[in-house]
Write a protein that holds these residues in place. Structure first.
Motif, mmCIF file in Angstrom:
data_model
loop_
_atom_site.group_PDB
_atom_site.id
_atom_site.type_symbol
_atom_site.label_atom_id
_atom_site.label_comp_id
_atom_site.label_asym_id
_atom_site.label_seq_id
_atom_site.Cartn_x
_atom_site.Cartn_y
_atom_site.Cartn_z
ATOM 1 N N ARG A 62 0.825 -1.204 0.000
ATOM 2 C CA ARG A 62 0.000 0.000 0.000
ATOM 3 C C ARG A 62 0.862 1.258 0.000
ATOM 4 N N GLY A 63 0.420 2.277 -0.757
ATOM 5 C CA GLY A 63 1.152 3.541 -0.819
ATOM 6 C C GLY A 63 1.840 3.703 -2.166
ATOM 7 N N LEU A 64 3.065 4.233 -2.139
ATOM 8 C CA LEU A 64 3.806 4.487 -3.368
ATOM 9 C C LEU A 64 4.036 3.218 -4.206
ATOM 10 N N PRO A 65 4.432 2.081 -3.616
ATOM 11 C CA PRO A 65 4.645 0.885 -4.442
ATOM 12 C C PRO A 65 3.412 0.457 -5.242
ATOM 13 N N ALA A 66 2.248 0.432 -4.591
ATOM 14 C CA ALA A 66 1.022 0.048 -5.297
ATOM 15 C C ALA A 66 0.656 1.069 -6.369
ATOM 16 N N THR A 67 0.919 2.339 -6.100
ATOM 17 C CA THR A 67 0.634 3.387 -7.077
ATOM 18 C C THR A 67 1.467 3.194 -8.332
ATOM 19 N N ARG A 89 -5.207 -1.027 -3.764
ATOM 20 C CA ARG A 89 -4.198 -0.916 -2.718
ATOM 21 C C ARG A 89 -3.503 0.449 -2.704
ATOM 22 N N ILE A 90 -3.922 1.329 -3.598
ATOM 23 C CA ILE A 90 -3.365 2.684 -3.609
ATOM 24 C C ILE A 90 -3.847 3.434 -2.376
ATOM 25 N N LYS A 91 -2.946 4.155 -1.742
ATOM 26 C CA LYS A 91 -3.282 4.871 -0.511
ATOM 27 C C LYS A 91 -2.712 6.288 -0.587
ATOM 28 N N PRO A 92 -3.547 7.277 -0.999
ATOM 29 C CA PRO A 92 -3.058 8.658 -1.081
ATOM 30 C C PRO A 92 -2.719 9.205 0.298
ATOM 31 N N LYS A 93 -1.758 10.125 0.334
ATOM 32 C CA LYS A 93 -1.457 10.827 1.576
ATOM 33 C C LYS A 93 -2.429 11.978 1.750
ATOM 34 N N ASN A 94 -2.558 12.457 2.996
ATOM 35 C CA ASN A 94 -3.359 13.633 3.229
ATOM 36 C C ASN A 94 -2.709 14.823 2.546
ATOM 37 N N ILE A 95 -3.518 15.629 1.855
ATOM 38 C CA ILE A 95 -3.001 16.774 1.128
ATOM 39 C C ILE A 95 -2.726 17.915 2.092
ATOM 40 N N SER A 96 -1.556 18.513 1.968
ATOM 41 C CA SER A 96 -1.228 19.700 2.753
ATOM 42 C C SER A 96 -0.766 20.784 1.811
#
Length: 465
Positions: free
Chosen positions: A259-264, A450-457
């Motif tokens: 999950r996260g960057l690898p899945a993206t 399985r993609i998991k975006p980060k919270n946008i800041s």
């Protein structure tokens, strides 16, 4: 917090925006044009059995260019690197335009690929430094929009020139565009100054990129002659040679879609591979199986590129509306559109009637799907870039965009070579290549969950500071 109605053409972003759009437009025009004329030039140079290498040589070299530049920008600066990248790109165009055989053409494509990978990596790197997160999907959508003019005139004009004059003039036509892009872009890149990240392992990554390109080349050469014992040996050597470089060049967990960057990146790599491989073999099918002229087959390329641009614009509007909360679902929907499109492509090739009409419809669907998914996955990937890692993540995006279609198109070329050896006929080789793309898309669909975006800041960029 961002300023109200802030946009990428505001005064503080305008020069950078125009510069990167021009750079992308130049590379886009070259890519779309070559896709259209590839069957013609392969026939003229008596190298139809090497058809896949017209694209694979470019894309494997793009991997090296991407990795070398992604690791070297912080040492030499974007300005100097951009100049060298364009010089190599032009050298490749000149060599390809003057080719007397397929091997000379392939060497030219290698130089073009290295230069193109370097150019686009410079662009991604500058976006990461020059725009806050809430504007990145907008400029990434403009990347897709930069395909509009090349899509309108590139495939058709390239096909027409190839039919009426010579395929060589298609290469020469790109040089004035490069000159204009360089002239208007260099002042923008001169403004960036980046401090090198401590503990850089640039040298090893460059070496791994070269080893991966060599290993992939050996694998594809082996697969093309898999009916002989030497083909089996070469394929095995190629696979072994690729394992360690891939482990080093991709983020940890990419193969298992963590999950996260690898899945993206895994999701993106699979659907990008499918799009460009499908486009390449549909044009081949229309010209060699359906016996359509190159300019008419170019309409299929144009339809997909225009649909891509429209969808990219739509996702940018949606991203502004939901402030990025719908990015993940847009990727999944985009892949679904592509699955329908590729299924229609297979029908267009296999059915005796309705070839060009169904092919255009299929590419519209496929283009719309990648237009939703491609800029969105890039935006999510860039969210995962920590301070000092912008170049590394930018290079990973470009690496994925180059390696996956390079491998996929190469595998399709191997199917063509096998079909020729076993006398199955070209249409069966093309159908095997297209069926592979459908399998890749189904994998991409599964992994997209399985993609998991980060919270946008929202924050100031280093360019603003």
């Amino acid at each position: 917090m961002p300023e109200k109605n802030e946009g990428i053409f505001d005064s503080k972003y305008r020069a950078l925006t125009i510069g990167v759009i021009l750079a992308v437009t130049t590379v886009a025009f070259e890519g779309l044009a070559i896709t259209t004329i590839a069957p013609n030039l392969a026939q003229k140079l008596n190298g139809f059995h090497l058809y896949g290498w017209i694209f694979t040589a470019f894309l494997l070299a793009q991997i090296i260019g991407t990795m070398v530049i992604g690791q070297r920008i912080s040492k030499n600066g974007v300005f100097a690197v951009f100049i060298v990248s364009n010089l190599l790109f032009v050298a490749g165009i000149v060599l390809a335009a003057t080719s007397v055989n397929m091997y000379m053409l392939i060497i030219g494509r290698v130089l073009q690929g290295f230069g193109a990978g370097a150019i686009i990596t410079c662009v991604y790197y500058s976006i990461t430094l020059g725009y806050p997160d809430h504007l990145r999907t907008k400029i990434l959508a403009m990347f897709s929009s930069a395909y509009i003019l090349p899509a309108l005139i590139g495939p058709y004009i390239a096909g027409l020139i190839s039919e009426l004059i010579s395929w060589r003039f298609v290469f020469w036509l790109v040089i004035p565009l490069i000159g204009l892009a360089v002239m208007l872009t260099l002042p923008v890149f001169r403004k960036f100054s980046v401090i090198e990240k401590e503990g850089s392992t640039s040298g090893s990554k460059e070496l791994y990129a070269v080893l991966l390109a060599i290993g992939t080349g050996i694998l594809l050469a082996g697969l093309g002659t898999i009916t002989e014992w030497k083909g089996i040996v070469l394929s095995f050597i190629g696979i072994v040679a690729m394992i360690q470089p891939l482990r080093k060049l991709l983020p940890r967990g990419t193969f298992v879609a963590t999950r996260g960057l690898p899945a993206t990146l895994a999701t993106r790599g699979l659907f990008v591979a499918c799009y460009f491989a499908t486009e390449s073999y549909v044009v081949l099918a229309l010209t060699e199986v359906k016996k359509l002229p190159a300019d008419l087959a170019g309409l299929v390329v144009a339809a997909g590129a225009l649909s891509w641009s429209i969808a990219a614009w739509l996702q940018s509007r949606l991203d502004t509306k939901d402030r990025g909360s719908g990015r993940k679902i847009r990727i999944t929907i985009g892949v679904c559109f592509m699955i329908i499109g590729v299924t229609a492509v297979i029908l267009a090739v296999s059915l005796p009637i309705g070839g060009i009409v169904l092919a255009i419809i299929s590419q519209i669907l496929t283009g719309f799907g990648i237009g939703l998914a491609q800029p969105t996955t890039a935006a999510i990937a860039l969210q995962h870039a920590n301070v000092g890692e912008e170049g590394e993540v930018s290079a990973s995006i470009q690496f994925t965009d180059a390696f996956s279609p390079g491998l996929s198109i190469g595998l399709g070329g191997a199917f063509l070579a096998i079909s020729e050896t076993l006398q199955w006929g070209i249409i069966n080789g093309i159908l095997l290549a297209l069926s592979l793309q459908l399998i890749l898309l189904l994998l991409s669909f599964v992994i997209s969950f399985r993609i998991k975006p980060k919270n946008i800041s929202y924050h100031k960029t280093r360019f603003e500071e």
